[in-house]
Scaffold this motif. Sequence first.
Motif, mmCIF file in Angstrom:
data_model
loop_
_atom_site.group_PDB
_atom_site.id
_atom_site.type_symbol
_atom_site.label_atom_id
_atom_site.label_comp_id
_atom_site.label_asym_id
_atom_site.label_seq_id
_atom_site.Cartn_x
_atom_site.Cartn_y
_atom_site.Cartn_z
ATOM 1 N N GLU A 8 7.437 8.195 0.835
ATOM 2 C CA GLU A 8 6.276 7.821 1.645
ATOM 3 C C GLU A 8 6.489 7.931 2.977
ATOM 4 O O GLU A 8 5.713 8.382 3.830
ATOM 5 N N GLU A 9 7.620 7.546 3.673
ATOM 6 C CA GLU A 9 7.824 7.327 5.153
ATOM 7 C C GLU A 9 8.144 8.988 5.526
ATOM 8 O O GLU A 9 7.354 9.322 6.679
ATOM 9 N N GLU A 47 0.749 -1.176 -0.110
ATOM 10 C CA GLU A 47 -0.046 0.030 -0.020
ATOM 11 C C GLU A 47 0.887 1.267 -0.011
ATOM 12 O O GLU A 47 0.589 2.237 -0.746
ATOM 13 N N ALA A 48 2.064 1.300 0.665
ATOM 14 C CA ALA A 48 2.823 2.344 0.609
ATOM 15 C C ALA A 48 3.414 2.613 -0.629
ATOM 16 O O ALA A 48 3.634 3.668 -1.011
ATOM 17 N N TYR A 49 4.039 1.600 -1.129
ATOM 18 C CA TYR A 49 4.550 1.477 -2.537
ATOM 19 C C TYR A 49 3.690 2.016 -3.493
ATOM 20 O O TYR A 49 4.160 2.747 -4.364
ATOM 21 N N GLU A 50 2.483 1.558 -3.384
ATOM 22 C CA GLU A 50 1.631 2.081 -4.527
ATOM 23 C C GLU A 50 1.388 3.510 -4.530
ATOM 24 O O GLU A 50 1.048 4.258 -5.455
ATOM 25 N N ARG A 109 3.881 10.053 5.570
ATOM 26 C CA ARG A 109 3.590 10.029 7.020
ATOM 27 C C ARG A 109 4.033 10.835 7.929
ATOM 28 O O ARG A 109 3.579 11.239 8.979
ATOM 29 N N GLY A 110 5.574 11.185 7.466
ATOM 30 C CA GLY A 110 6.016 12.070 8.490
ATOM 31 C C GLY A 110 5.284 13.654 8.402
ATOM 32 O O GLY A 110 5.000 14.256 9.540
ATOM 33 N N LYS A 111 4.871 14.032 7.190
ATOM 34 C CA LYS A 111 4.143 15.217 6.971
ATOM 35 C C LYS A 111 2.698 15.092 8.081
ATOM 36 O O LYS A 111 2.453 15.997 8.731
#
Length: 356
Positions: free
Chosen positions: A307-308, A64-67, A312-314
């Motif tokens: 992504e990270e 899901e993250a890679y997508e 997500r970090g944002k």
Amino acid sequence: MEKQSKTGILLVNLGSPDSYEPADLKVYLREFLTDKRVIDLPTPLRKFIVEGMILPFRPKESAEAYELIWWDEGSPLIVITQRVIDKLQKRLGDHVPVSMGMRYGNPSIEAGFDDLMEKSPDLEEVFVIPLYPQYAMATTETVIEKAKEVWLEKYPNLNVKFKEAFYDDPLYVKALGESIKPYIEEHDDIDHLLFSYHGVPERQIKKRDITGDHCLKCEDCCNVNSPAHTFCYRHQDLMTTKNAAEYLDLDNKKFTYSSSFQSKLGIDPWLTPATDAELVRLAEEEGAKKVAVCCPAFISDCIETLEEIGIRGKEDFVEAGGDDLILIPCVNDSDLWIDALENWCGELLEPAEQIT
């Protein structure tokens, strides 16, 4: 007709799954996480953790993250690395073979060696450049060991050389500094610039301490001169921040800056401060409204940056009270980064092989 070079160039990056489908993620994660230099635990325990605790659940989550960050051309890391290959090939000339290998996934390091030999059957030497500025067990070291395995088993007559950690090389520092500069100039209202490095367990820092009694054992160890720094990932990270700060004159800027470590896996002590916690702290305790984050442990943007940090970090920063997080791209295929690679390769090539 130009004389074919006797030296080939192999650039090696971390790697990527073939697609963002869970099945491909499972194959990729199994290869990655069963590497004894990534999860440096006894084999039975490592296998239990990977097969019993990670692979039943992580592939779907990672897919899901890679997508979210997958490009039309494919995996960002693979696409960017290929762009670097193409630009470096143009700089060096077609008579100097340049190929790409990935430590995990495709194309493999073995495929990279094979490609060089197909391009130049009379090759005598290969210059392997692990695309990691700082030395760590789970990055530079595992690339070197895998390349040695392929070399000795398949091409023992070759002479193989490896590029050492280049966190303090002036050409790299310039490429890094110039990759950051436009973002801190454009966003001149940032409160903080965070240098986020991929984390590692503290035990790995101690394992690679060639003195046996320096890393994480004496006060302010990273700033006390020691032979241990040759293989100390933490020291080299902090020096990367210092080098970039000096290049950019950050001490005279109106915003603050610091270093942190991301991507913790497991419950063992890892390097601190953790990036996710630091982003929350900056918003909640420091009142930061706008931060910029760069990721100098990575040469190419990838899942850990896009992504990270970028997604997500944002989200973590904004939920904690911040307004915006600016993700600064890696050096990727910038001309200054290609300058550095061209210079390092040129040092090995015979004068007749170089483009003038």
